[in-house]
Design a protein around this motif. Structure first.
Motif, PDB file in Angstrom:
ATOM      1  N   ASP A   1       0.814  -1.217   0.000  1.00 14.06           N
ATOM      2  CA  ASP A   1       0.000   0.000   0.000  1.00 14.06           C
ATOM      3  C   ASP A   1       0.848   1.267   0.000  1.00 14.06           C
ATOM      4  OD1 ASP A   1      -2.615  -1.205   0.095  1.00 14.06           O
ATOM      5  OD2 ASP A   1      -2.100  -1.874   2.101  1.00 14.06           O
ATOM      6  N   THR A   2       1.819   1.338   0.928  1.00 12.74           N
ATOM      7  CA  THR A   2       2.602   2.571   1.055  1.00 12.74           C
ATOM      8  C   THR A   2       4.049   2.273   1.419  1.00 12.74           C
ATOM      9  OG1 THR A   2       0.611   3.663   1.923  1.00 12.74           O
ATOM     10  CG2 THR A   2       2.682   4.850   2.152  1.00 12.74           C
ATOM     11  N   LEU A   3       4.953   2.966   0.742  1.00 10.13           N
ATOM     12  CA  LEU A   3       6.364   2.956   1.113  1.00 10.13           C
ATOM     13  C   LEU A   3       6.691   4.314   1.722  1.00 10.13           C
ATOM     14  CD1 LEU A   3       8.031   1.323  -2.043  1.00 10.13           C
ATOM     15  CD2 LEU A   3       7.295   0.200   0.046  1.00 10.13           C
ATOM     16  N   ILE A   4       7.463   4.322   2.806  1.00 12.24           N
ATOM     17  CA  ILE A   4       7.894   5.592   3.392  1.00 12.24           C
ATOM     18  C   ILE A   4       9.412   5.628   3.465  1.00 12.24           C
ATOM     19  CG2 ILE A   4       5.781   6.020   4.706  1.00 12.24           C
ATOM     20  CD1 ILE A   4       7.250   5.011   7.191  1.00 12.24           C
ATOM     21  N   ASN A   5       9.951   6.825   3.419  1.00 14.71           N
ATOM     22  CA  ASN A   5      11.397   7.000   3.373  1.00 14.71           C
ATOM     23  C   ASN A   5      11.795   8.176   4.268  1.00 14.71           C
ATOM     24  OD1 ASN A   5      13.807   8.546   2.083  1.00 14.71           O
ATOM     25  ND2 ASN A   5      14.034   6.451   1.343  1.00 14.71           N
ATOM     26  N   LYS A   6      12.683   7.926   5.225  1.00 15.41           N
ATOM     27  CA  LYS A   6      13.091   8.968   6.184  1.00 15.41           C
ATOM     28  C   LYS A   6      13.732  10.164   5.483  1.00 15.41           C
ATOM     29  CE  LYS A   6      15.768   6.392   8.670  1.00 15.41           C
ATOM     30  NZ  LYS A   6      16.765   6.017   9.686  1.00 15.41           N
ATOM     31  N   LYS A   7      14.564   9.874   4.480  1.00 12.57           N
ATOM     32  CA  LYS A   7      15.274  10.945   3.779  1.00 12.57           C
ATOM     33  C   LYS A   7      14.290  11.905   3.118  1.00 12.57           C
ATOM     34  CE  LYS A   7      17.538   7.771   1.507  1.00 12.57           C
ATOM     35  NZ  LYS A   7      18.430   7.036   0.597  1.00 12.57           N
ATOM     36  N   LEU A   8      13.277  11.317   2.481  1.00 11.85           N
ATOM     37  CA  LEU A   8      12.295  12.129   1.776  1.00 11.85           C
ATOM     38  C   LEU A   8      11.470  12.956   2.755  1.00 11.85           C
ATOM     39  CD1 LEU A   8      11.322  12.610  -1.113  1.00 11.85           C
ATOM     40  CD2 LEU A   8       9.608  10.847  -0.770  1.00 11.85           C
ATOM     41  N   LEU A   9      11.079  12.362   3.880  1.00 14.71           N
ATOM     42  CA  LEU A   9      10.301  13.080   4.885  1.00 14.71           C
ATOM     43  C   LEU A   9      11.102  14.240   5.476  1.00 14.71           C
ATOM     44  CD1 LEU A   9       8.691  10.022   6.725  1.00 14.71           C
ATOM     45  CD2 LEU A   9       7.493  11.693   5.318  1.00 14.71           C
ATOM     46  N   ALA A  10      12.386  13.993   5.760  1.00 16.62           N
ATOM     47  CA  ALA A  10      13.245  15.054   6.302  1.00 16.62           C
ATOM     48  C   ALA A  10      13.450  16.160   5.273  1.00 16.62           C
ATOM     49  CB  ALA A  10      14.590  14.475   6.732  1.00 16.62           C
ATOM     50  N   ALA A  11      13.677  15.759   4.018  1.00 14.86           N
ATOM     51  CA  ALA A  11      13.888  16.749   2.953  1.00 14.86           C
ATOM     52  C   ALA A  11      12.645  17.610   2.755  1.00 14.86           C
ATOM     53  CB  ALA A  11      14.247  16.041   1.648  1.00 14.86           C
TER      54      ALA A  11
END
Length: 449
Positions: free
Chosen positions: A346-356
């Motif tokens: 359903d969903t992939l999450i990425n710490k780098k993208l969230l921080a950016a």
């Protein structure tokens, strides 16, 4: 804009990469020669080898003329120290990456701005918050809230039975006039192109569509698309990392049955001591028999946040095969985002993208309050505050010279979200949510200066 980034780890490199694409003047500081060489060879930036807490190194990076200093090393203490020093040496704005969320919770009490730190960010905390929001909006594969839910961005894939498949945006609006949502971005099935929808844009089966919804819009979307916003009661988390811990802690306050599986025995015992409302299981989450023993098939949501992307993806696929409705996997490799829908997670999450995303709003011009990049789409979602001097102020939306590759998704006025159409007049202090492709960002920014 002159930006200095301390820390060439995964978050620092990703930020430098995104910012260098925008022709920003970037300087990257790190003690690791190998990381700097890789960044130097792959990005159009300046690199400096050395300790960012060194005044000499900061002066070498010309800290006194910098617009923004971002400290994202793996050490919280280093990041705080670098920000304090940089502010004293003349940096205009500073951002520190931290892992202890207690600091964020008490930032006003401590007064970090007086110390020289303008903003604190925690990628782990951002990821945990993202997971909680996704579970609250379980029918959707992407979600982001503006002003505590006054407007919400949701993403979903259109099935053949969705009520507006085969219709244009204009035709759908006539059939469903009293709606509380508007499409702002579409990605056609099997392509990498992002479309900003117009009246003549047709919805097609398999489209991944992002909507802005006001109050009640999420439920309307579920009804019209045949999606079910399942009530989440039972949650299984794989991995006792910082994200796993924060997610389990936060979810246990909302849901009755939260299970956390951790492979390391000592870590599992520590988690069990700290998380009294969570059932902590010491075991290998890749073991399908273990997952079956722990009633995986009875779970409403499965969240995989180990340090290994492949483990997270594979375990989510196992959960899907057992009938779990909602699966979320933490991944480090950005390339995996393109695979999420095709492989069934359903969903992939990425710490780098969230921080950016969190940091990017400080780079944008105009009064940007919030900003997110759409998952697997080449578009940004920005929330601007309208100033008396803004070109868009006191104008009807239809009279604004808005670029074709951008769209107003909604407006927040006095805390209430509105799906605003052409006859809506924009006023001072309104908060305007805009979706735009990269090529139109500068043009959009000028409307809010």
């Amino acid at each position: 804009m002159k930006i200095i980034i301390a820390g060439a780890g995964e978050v620092g490199f990703h930020l430098a990469k995104l910012l260098s694409y925008e022709s920003q003047e970037i300087t990257l500081i790190d003690t690791n020669k190998e990381s700097l060489n890789y960044a130097d060879n792959h990005l159009d930036i300046k690199v400096i080898k050395g300790d960012a807490t060194s005044i000499a190194i900061l002066k070498d990076a010309k800290i006194e003329s910098s617009d923004l200093l971002i400290a994202v090393t793996s050490s919280e203490t280093t990041n705080i120290t670098v920000c304090v020093l940089s502010k004293q040496l003349g940096a205009n704005r500073t951002i520190a990456r931290i892992s202890n969320t207690e600091l964020i919770n008490h930032k006003d009490e401590i007064g970090f701005t007086k110390l020289g730190i303008d903003e604190l960010i925690s990628p782990e905390s951002l990821a945990a918050s993202e997971i909680e929001l996704l579970l609250n909006q379980s029918a959707f594969n992407d979600s982001y809230e503006f002003e505590e839910g006054a407007l919400t961005m949701v993403g979903l894939s259109l099935s053949r039975t969705a009520a507006f498949v085969g219709k244009t945006v204009k035709e759908a609006a006539k059939i469903f006039p009293e709606i509380h949502f508007v499409p702002i971005a579409i990605q056609r099935f099997g392509t990498q192109y992002t479309i900003i929808p117009r009246g003549d844009t047709q919805f097609k089966e398999g489209d991944n569509v992002v909507f802005i919804t006001s109050e009640g819009g999420g439920q309307e979307l579920c009804t019209l698309t045949g999606k079910i916003n399942t009530e989440i009661r039972n949650v299984m988390i794989l991995g006792g990392s910082k994200i796993g811990y924060k997610t389990a802690r936060d979810l246990s306050k909302v849901y009755n049955n939260v299970k956390l599986i951790e492979k390391d025995k000592d870590r599992a015992f520590d988690l069990a001591d700290e998380l009294s409302d969570v059932l902590v299981i010491n075991g290998d989450g890749r073991n399908v028999d273990l997952l079956d023993e722990e009633s995986l098939k009875d779970m409403d949501a499965f969240i995989a946040v180990t340090g290994n992307s492949e483990t997270n993806i594979m375990s989510c696929l196992v959960a899907k095969s057992k009938g779990v409705r909602k699966t979320i996997a933490l991944v480090e490799n950005m390339d995996y985002f393109e695979l999420s829908h095709s492989i069934g997670i359903d969903t992939l999450i990425n710490k780098k993208l969230l921080a950016a995303n969190n940091i990017f709003r400080y780079i944008r011009k105009g009064e940007v309050i919030a900003m997110t990049r759409l998952n697997n789409m080449n578009a940004e979602l920005l929330e601007f505050q309208v100033k008396p001097t803004s070109k868009i102020c006191n104008k009807l939306i239809k009279d604004v010279d808005f670029p074709r590759s951008a769209i107003i998704g909604g407006i927040i006025r006095n805390g209430k979200g509105h799906i605003a159409l052409g006859d809506f007049k924009i006023g001072v202090a309104d908060k305007v949510v805009v979706c735009c492709l990269p090529r139109s960002i500068k043009q959009v920014e000028k409307l809010f200066l």
